[in-house]
Design an enzyme around this catalytic site. Structure first.
Site, PDB file in Angstrom:
ATOM      1  CG  HIS A  19      -0.357   0.030   2.547  1.00 18.57           C
ATOM      2  ND1 HIS A  19      -0.085  -1.133   3.248  1.00 18.57           N
ATOM      3  CD2 HIS A  19       0.035   1.035   3.370  1.00 18.57           C
ATOM      4  CE1 HIS A  19       0.428  -0.833   4.427  1.00 18.57           C
ATOM      5  NE2 HIS A  19       0.527   0.492   4.534  1.00 18.57           N
ATOM      6  CD  GLU A  55      -5.543   1.084   9.117  1.00 16.27           C
ATOM      7  OE1 GLU A  55      -4.641   0.974   9.947  1.00 16.27           O
ATOM      8  OE2 GLU A  55      -5.594   0.439   8.046  1.00 16.27           O
ATOM      9  CD  GLN A  72      -2.295   2.201   6.199  1.00 14.80           C
ATOM     10  OE1 GLN A  72      -1.133   2.464   5.897  1.00 14.80           O
ATOM     11  NE2 GLN A  72      -2.608   1.446   7.247  1.00 14.80           N
ATOM     12  CG  HIS A  96       3.466   4.674   5.349  1.00 15.71           C
ATOM     13  ND1 HIS A  96       2.442   5.276   6.029  1.00 15.71           N
ATOM     14  CD2 HIS A  96       3.046   3.392   5.130  1.00 15.71           C
ATOM     15  CE1 HIS A  96       1.465   4.405   6.238  1.00 15.71           C
ATOM     16  NE2 HIS A  96       1.798   3.245   5.685  1.00 15.71           N
ATOM     17  CD  GLU A 146       2.965  -0.460   7.083  1.00 19.12           C
ATOM     18  OE1 GLU A 146       2.589   0.666   6.677  1.00 19.12           O
ATOM     19  OE2 GLU A 146       2.165  -1.332   7.456  1.00 19.12           O
TER      20      GLU A 146
HETATM   21  N1  CMX Z   1       8.120  10.588   5.524  1.00 19.55           N
HETATM   22  C1  CMX Z   1       9.315  11.174   5.252  1.00 19.55           C
HETATM   23  N2  CMX Z   1      10.042  11.859   6.170  1.00 19.55           N
HETATM   24  C2  CMX Z   1       9.509  11.943   7.408  1.00 19.55           C
HETATM   25  C3  CMX Z   1       8.279  11.360   7.757  1.00 19.55           C
HETATM   26  C4  CMX Z   1       7.565  10.662   6.750  1.00 19.55           C
HETATM   27  N3  CMX Z   1       6.400  10.086   7.013  1.00 19.55           N
HETATM   28  N4  CMX Z   1       8.014  11.632   9.052  1.00 19.55           N
HETATM   29  C5  CMX Z   1       9.034  12.360   9.501  1.00 19.55           C
HETATM   30  N5  CMX Z   1       9.945  12.555   8.512  1.00 19.55           N
HETATM   31  C6  CMX Z   1      11.203  13.326   8.584  1.00 19.55           C
HETATM   32  C7  CMX Z   1      10.908  14.758   8.970  1.00 19.55           C
HETATM   33  O1  CMX Z   1      10.642  15.537   7.824  1.00 19.55           O
HETATM   34  C8  CMX Z   1      12.184  15.166   9.666  1.00 19.55           C
HETATM   35  O2  CMX Z   1      13.157  15.515   8.727  1.00 19.55           O
HETATM   36  P1  CMX Z   1      14.093  16.800   8.935  1.00 19.55           P
HETATM   37  O3  CMX Z   1      14.804  16.526  10.228  1.00 19.55           O
HETATM   38  O4  CMX Z   1      14.977  16.796   7.737  1.00 19.55           O
HETATM   39  O5  CMX Z   1      13.152  17.961   9.023  1.00 19.55           O
HETATM   40  C9  CMX Z   1      12.634  13.886  10.362  1.00 19.55           C
HETATM   41  O6  CMX Z   1      12.002  12.816   9.642  1.00 19.55           O
HETATM   42  C10 CMX Z   1      12.192  13.841  11.813  1.00 19.55           C
HETATM   43  O7  CMX Z   1      10.806  14.150  11.828  1.00 19.55           O
HETATM   44  P2  CMX Z   1       9.905  14.334  13.107  1.00 19.55           P
HETATM   45  O8  CMX Z   1       8.691  15.088  12.698  1.00 19.55           O
HETATM   46  O9  CMX Z   1      10.745  14.871  14.251  1.00 19.55           O
HETATM   47  O10 CMX Z   1       9.411  12.887  13.405  1.00 19.55           O
HETATM   48  P3  CMX Z   1      10.008  11.800  14.392  1.00 19.55           P
HETATM   49  O11 CMX Z   1      11.474  11.646  14.223  1.00 19.55           O
HETATM   50  O12 CMX Z   1       9.452  12.029  15.744  1.00 19.55           O
HETATM   51  O13 CMX Z   1       9.268  10.522  13.794  1.00 19.55           O
HETATM   52  C11 CMX Z   1       9.274   8.598  12.459  1.00 19.55           C
HETATM   53  C12 CMX Z   1       9.466  10.101  12.480  1.00 19.55           C
HETATM   54  C13 CMX Z   1       9.336   8.134  11.027  1.00 19.55           C
HETATM   55  C14 CMX Z   1      10.391   7.945  13.278  1.00 19.55           C
HETATM   56  C15 CMX Z   1       7.885   8.277  13.111  1.00 19.55           C
HETATM   57  O14 CMX Z   1       6.884   8.954  12.373  1.00 19.55           O
HETATM   58  C16 CMX Z   1       7.587   6.795  13.152  1.00 19.55           C
HETATM   59  O15 CMX Z   1       8.062   6.074  14.012  1.00 19.55           O
HETATM   60  N6  CMX Z   1       6.729   6.285  12.214  1.00 19.55           N
HETATM   61  C17 CMX Z   1       6.340   4.892  12.171  1.00 19.55           C
HETATM   62  C18 CMX Z   1       4.920   4.673  12.652  1.00 19.55           C
HETATM   63  C19 CMX Z   1       3.892   5.343  11.788  1.00 19.55           C
HETATM   64  O16 CMX Z   1       4.191   6.176  10.959  1.00 19.55           O
HETATM   65  N7  CMX Z   1       2.592   4.959  12.023  1.00 19.55           N
HETATM   66  C20 CMX Z   1       1.466   5.487  11.272  1.00 19.55           C
HETATM   67  C21 CMX Z   1       1.069   4.593  10.106  1.00 19.55           C
HETATM   68  C22 CMX Z   1       0.408   3.301  10.582  1.00 19.55           C
HETATM   69  C23 CMX Z   1       0.174   2.282   9.473  1.00 19.55           C
HETATM   70  O17 CMX Z   1       0.646   2.388   8.358  1.00 19.55           O
HETATM   71  O18 CMX Z   1      -0.578   1.304   9.757  1.00 19.55           O
HETATM   72 CO    CO Z   2       0.721   1.525   6.370  1.00 19.91          CO
END
Ligand code: CMX
Ligand code: CO
Length: 152
Positions: A19, A55, A72, A96, A146
């Site tokens: 997805h 979702e 998604q 993502h 993912e």
């Molecule tokens: N795509 C691309 N870049 C991303 C991003 C995304 N989705 N989310 C954050 N970033 C980037 C930011 O732009 C930032 O970059 P810069 O430092 O260059 O500005 C950096 O990562 C840090 O961003 P943040 O806002 O401080 O975010 P965090 O580090 O706190 O968290 C992440 C980022 C990816 C570790 C966190 O979102 C995570 O653990 N995600 C996994 C879980 C998830 O997303 N769940 C929802 C979906 C559920 C599903 O699919 O079922």
């Molecule tokens: Co997902």
């Protein structure tokens, strides 16, 4: 476990695009947009409290590994969730991508062995009983990635 590093790191085992996750502020409005504009229908809807999302999965097509590809749509359920933070920083849009595998832990280990940070090596609960692992966007050319193993 118990496997030589060579074979484990040689196994990404990814067989489909499962997805594309899209962050939205209003799930019902987003569902209506994709139905009216593209003709995609919702196959499944749920709330995942651990991930902080409400979702919907919109099925696009079947894939040659017996799975399917979805959109998604993700609406945050709380302000401190990853999707809420993303919306605040970037606005609505692609959040993502997710690749399908028959063994998510092993795929994550294989990709991790290539130097990509695995955010949760212990798989978590995803859509419809699936098991999911996230990989850091900063190690993936800016794309939050993912890995997903469906329940059946
Ligand atoms: N795509 C691309 N870049 C991303 C991003 C995304 N989705 N989310 C954050 N970033 C980037 C930011 O732009 C930032 O970059 P810069 O430092 O260059 O500005 C950096 O990562 C840090 O961003 P943040 O806002 O401080 O975010 P965090 O580090 O706190 O968290 C992440 C980022 C990816 C570790 C966190 O979102 C995570 O653990 N995600 C996994 C879980 C998830 O997303 N769940 C929802 C979906 C559920 C599903 O699919 O079922
Ligand atoms: Co997902």
């Amino acid at each position: 476990m118990g496997e030589a590093p060579g074979p484990a790191s040689a196994f990404p085992g990814l067989t489909r695009l499962d997805h594309v996750g899209i962050a939205c502020r209003d799930l019902d409005a987003s569902i209506a947009f994709y139905r009216q504009t593209y003709g995609f229908e919702v196959e499944h809807e749920e709330v995942n409290e651990e991930q902080g999302v409400r979702e919907a999965m919109l099925r696009i097509n079947g894939t040659d590994d017996g799975g399917a590809t979805y959109l998604q749509l993700l609406e945050p359920t709380r302000d401190d969730s990853p999707v809420a933070k993303f919306l605040e920083r970037h606005g609505e849009g692609v959040h993502h991508i997710a690749f399908g595998t028959s063994d998510v832990a092993r795929s994550a280990e294989g990709v991790g062995a290539r130097g990509v940070r695995v955010l949760n090596p212990e798989p978590r609960a995803g859509t419809a009983g699936s098991r999911i692992v996230f990989l850091h966007p900063k190690d993936n050319g800016g794309v939050l990635t993912e890995l997903v193993q469906t329940a059946h």
